[in-house]
Design a protein around this motif. Structure first.
Motif, PDB file in Angstrom:
ATOM      1  N   VAL A  68       0.849  -1.188   0.000  1.00 30.57           N
ATOM      2  CA  VAL A  68       0.000   0.000   0.000  1.00 30.57           C
ATOM      3  C   VAL A  68       0.885   1.239   0.000  1.00 30.57           C
ATOM      4  CG1 VAL A  68      -1.734   1.301   1.305  1.00 30.57           C
ATOM      5  CG2 VAL A  68      -1.840  -1.208   1.206  1.00 30.57           C
ATOM      6  N   GLU A  69       0.734   2.065  -1.022  1.00 35.36           N
ATOM      7  CA  GLU A  69       1.486   3.326  -1.177  1.00 35.36           C
ATOM      8  C   GLU A  69       2.995   3.094  -1.220  1.00 35.36           C
ATOM      9  OE1 GLU A  69       0.155   6.005   1.840  1.00 35.36           O
ATOM     10  OE2 GLU A  69      -1.825   6.248   0.943  1.00 35.36           O
ATOM     11  N   MET A  70       3.416   1.942  -1.712  1.00 33.56           N
ATOM     12  CA  MET A  70       4.826   1.667  -1.975  1.00 33.56           C
ATOM     13  C   MET A  70       4.881   0.848  -3.250  1.00 33.56           C
ATOM     14  SD  MET A  70       6.539   0.737   1.733  1.00 33.56           S
ATOM     15  CE  MET A  70       8.206   1.179   1.256  1.00 33.56           C
ATOM     16  N   GLN A  71       5.952   0.992  -4.009  1.00 34.24           N
ATOM     17  CA  GLN A  71       6.102   0.237  -5.254  1.00 34.24           C
ATOM     18  C   GLN A  71       7.578  -0.028  -5.535  1.00 34.24           C
ATOM     19  OE1 GLN A  71       3.676   3.026  -5.592  1.00 34.24           O
ATOM     20  NE2 GLN A  71       5.416   4.335  -5.128  1.00 34.24           N
ATOM     21  N   PHE A  72       7.811  -1.000  -6.399  1.00 33.84           N
ATOM     22  CA  PHE A  72       9.163  -1.392  -6.758  1.00 33.84           C
ATOM     23  C   PHE A  72       9.426  -1.088  -8.226  1.00 33.84           C
ATOM     24  CE2 PHE A  72       9.083  -5.192  -3.578  1.00 33.84           C
ATOM     25  CZ  PHE A  72       9.065  -4.290  -2.525  1.00 33.84           C
ATOM     26  N   ASP A  73      10.710  -0.908  -8.519  1.00 34.86           N
ATOM     27  CA  ASP A  73      11.213  -0.878  -9.888  1.00 34.86           C
ATOM     28  C   ASP A  73      12.262  -1.967  -9.982  1.00 34.86           C
ATOM     29  OD1 ASP A  73      11.668  -0.178 -12.464  1.00 34.86           O
ATOM     30  OD2 ASP A  73      12.485   1.815 -12.046  1.00 34.86           O
ATOM     31  N   SER A  74      12.679  -2.309 -11.175  1.00 37.12           N
ATOM     32  CA  SER A  74      13.681  -3.360 -11.333  1.00 37.12           C
ATOM     33  C   SER A  74      15.068  -2.767 -11.538  1.00 37.12           C
ATOM     34  CB  SER A  74      13.329  -4.267 -12.515  1.00 37.12           C
ATOM     35  OG  SER A  74      13.288  -3.524 -13.715  1.00 37.12           O
ATOM     36  N   THR A  75      16.085  -3.520 -11.121  1.00 39.08           N
ATOM     37  CA  THR A  75      17.479  -3.163 -11.347  1.00 39.08           C
ATOM     38  C   THR A  75      18.180  -4.389 -11.905  1.00 39.08           C
ATOM     39  OG1 THR A  75      18.379  -3.919  -9.226  1.00 39.08           O
ATOM     40  CG2 THR A  75      17.343  -1.747  -9.247  1.00 39.08           C
TER      41      THR A  75
ATOM     42  N   ASP B 206       8.279   1.204   7.504  1.00 37.94           N
ATOM     43  CA  ASP B 206       7.270   1.569   6.500  1.00 37.94           C
ATOM     44  C   ASP B 206       6.900   0.365   5.626  1.00 37.94           C
ATOM     45  OD1 ASP B 206       7.373   4.141   7.469  1.00 37.94           O
ATOM     46  OD2 ASP B 206       8.618   4.925   5.837  1.00 37.94           O
ATOM     47  N   LEU B 207       7.906  -0.420   5.265  1.00 35.68           N
ATOM     48  CA  LEU B 207       7.664  -1.579   4.410  1.00 35.68           C
ATOM     49  C   LEU B 207       6.804  -2.615   5.131  1.00 35.68           C
ATOM     50  CD1 LEU B 207       8.325  -2.974   1.691  1.00 35.68           C
ATOM     51  CD2 LEU B 207      10.309  -4.010   2.817  1.00 35.68           C
ATOM     52  N   SER B 208       7.111  -2.897   6.392  1.00 39.57           N
ATOM     53  CA  SER B 208       6.351  -3.904   7.134  1.00 39.57           C
ATOM     54  C   SER B 208       4.912  -3.445   7.347  1.00 39.57           C
ATOM     55  CB  SER B 208       7.021  -4.213   8.474  1.00 39.57           C
ATOM     56  OG  SER B 208       7.068  -3.067   9.308  1.00 39.57           O
ATOM     57  N   GLU B 209       4.702  -2.172   7.608  1.00 35.82           N
ATOM     58  CA  GLU B 209       3.339  -1.670   7.808  1.00 35.82           C
ATOM     59  C   GLU B 209       2.556  -1.665   6.505  1.00 35.82           C
ATOM     60  OE1 GLU B 209       3.909   2.134   9.619  1.00 35.82           O
ATOM     61  OE2 GLU B 209       4.369   1.287  11.608  1.00 35.82           O
TER      62      GLU B 209
END
Length: 348
Positions: free
Chosen positions: A65-72, A147-150
């Motif tokens: 929720v309200e976090m996202q990933f990009d690739s590397t 933040d990630l765990s929440e």
């Protein structure tokens, strides 16, 4: 209420389930197979062969929720805004839910009060695998880790609600923590081999894990494929069940296994090889280690029916499809034997 009493929420002994991943890329075929072979506790299948966004890390990003990933080039990192990776992960997860819903209805399970399992990457492994924009692991930043765990806790709760509504089923959550032991021991490296990531103190790691577990309305199973699963640590967690490869357990770990059972935890024992064995095996070969474990620990064999689930040793994505199907059949047959007559089992 004790952990063992939580069976009404979809978690009980004497049944089989899968760990999560499956070979191939056909979501509908996979869902139909899982529902057909694992009638007691099917799971939302994972198909990492589809590539980025379908592996355990990318897939879990679709839940945040309200976090996202990009690739590397090394994997994934936190991103400021949704991009192609986020969209692909969401689309693949939606496809998998659609396929499971179709298989569920075809099997006549809709509204039947059945249970289903969903898998998510745990917060510690997720934070160990995902990078901050600067290249360091999220695990190294306490604020980002919180933040990630929440975000994950809320996202999993939403995911469970959607799956339960679609299927008319109770939903068991499996939290995968394959890197748990490495996180606790401090054996992870930083952006280069010269950097190390300090060991995460147990109280801090436990708080991070329990942030996700306690946010869920139903029981949670924590699974680890680590060579040396951190059983003592997991006993202290809020998880109702702990899953691991029984072959990874040494003599020194037996007391920890006994303490888990004494604490009322369910055990999802990885008894079926994740890869085809060199010679044919039967359900008796699969069942024997679990029976001997109870005997060695001095527990009554009835615990095999009361507190033990049977699973493959790990995910089946790397196995030939023929063996993956065979593995589920062996798990189901072993679980039925545990449920029916564990005291009568004898081995040469």
């Amino acid at each position: 209420m004790s952990d063992v009493e939580s069976g009404a929420a979809g978690l009980r002994g004497g049944i089989a389930t899968g760990v999560g991943s499956w070979p191939g890329a056909d979501a509908r075929e996979a869902a139909a197979t899982i529902v057909g072979e694992l009638g007691e506790l099917p799971h939302l299948v994972e198909l990492p062969a589809r590539g980025i966004g379908a592996d355990m890390i990318g897939r879990t990003s679709a839940l945040l929720v309200e976090m996202q990933f990009d690739s590397t080039t090394r994997g994934y990192r936190l991103a400021q805004r949704p991009g192609a990776v986020s969209r692909r992960a969401h689309d693949l997860l939606r496809t998998d839910l659609d396929a499971l819903e179709e298989a569920w209805e075809t099997a006549g399970l809709a509204g039947a009060g059945r249970s289903v399992k969903v898998q998510v990457t745990g917060p510690l492994t997720l934070a160990a695998e995902v990078e901050l924009p600067g290249g360091h692991r999220v695990l190294t930043d306490s604020g980002a880790l919180r933040d990630l765990s929440e975000s994950l806790a809320e996202g999993v709760r939403n995911h469970v609600a959607e799956a339960g509504k679609r299927l008319g089923a109770e939903v068991l959550v499996q939290v995968d923590e394959p890197l748990l032991t490495a996180v606790l021991e401090g054996s992870l490296t930083g952006p280069s081999v010269m950097n190390t990531v300090r060991a995460k103190p147990e109280p801090e790691a436990l708080h991070v894990l329990d942030t996700v577990i306690t946010a869920q309305s139903g029981p949670v199973l924590v699974h680890t494929c680590a060579d040396r699963p951190a059983l003592g640590f997991l006993r202290k967690s809020a998880a109702a069940a702990i899953g691991f490869d029984l072959a990874a357990i040494g003599t020194a770990d037996l007391d920890s296994v006994g303490e888990l059972l004494d604490a009322g935890k369910y055990l999802a024992l990885g008894l079926v090889p994740a890869e085809p064995p060199s010679k044919p095996i039967t359900w008796r070969d699969i069942a024997e280690p679990g029976v001997r474990l109870m005997d060695r620990l001095g527990f009554r064999r009835r615990l095999l029916a009361d507190q033990i689930l049977v699973t493959p040793a790990c995910g089946l994505a790397g196995a030939p499809l023929s063996w993956a199907r065979k593995a589920l059949g062996l798990a189901a047959e072993t679980a039925r034997t545990y449920a029916d007559e564990p005291e009568a089992l004898t081995f040469d």
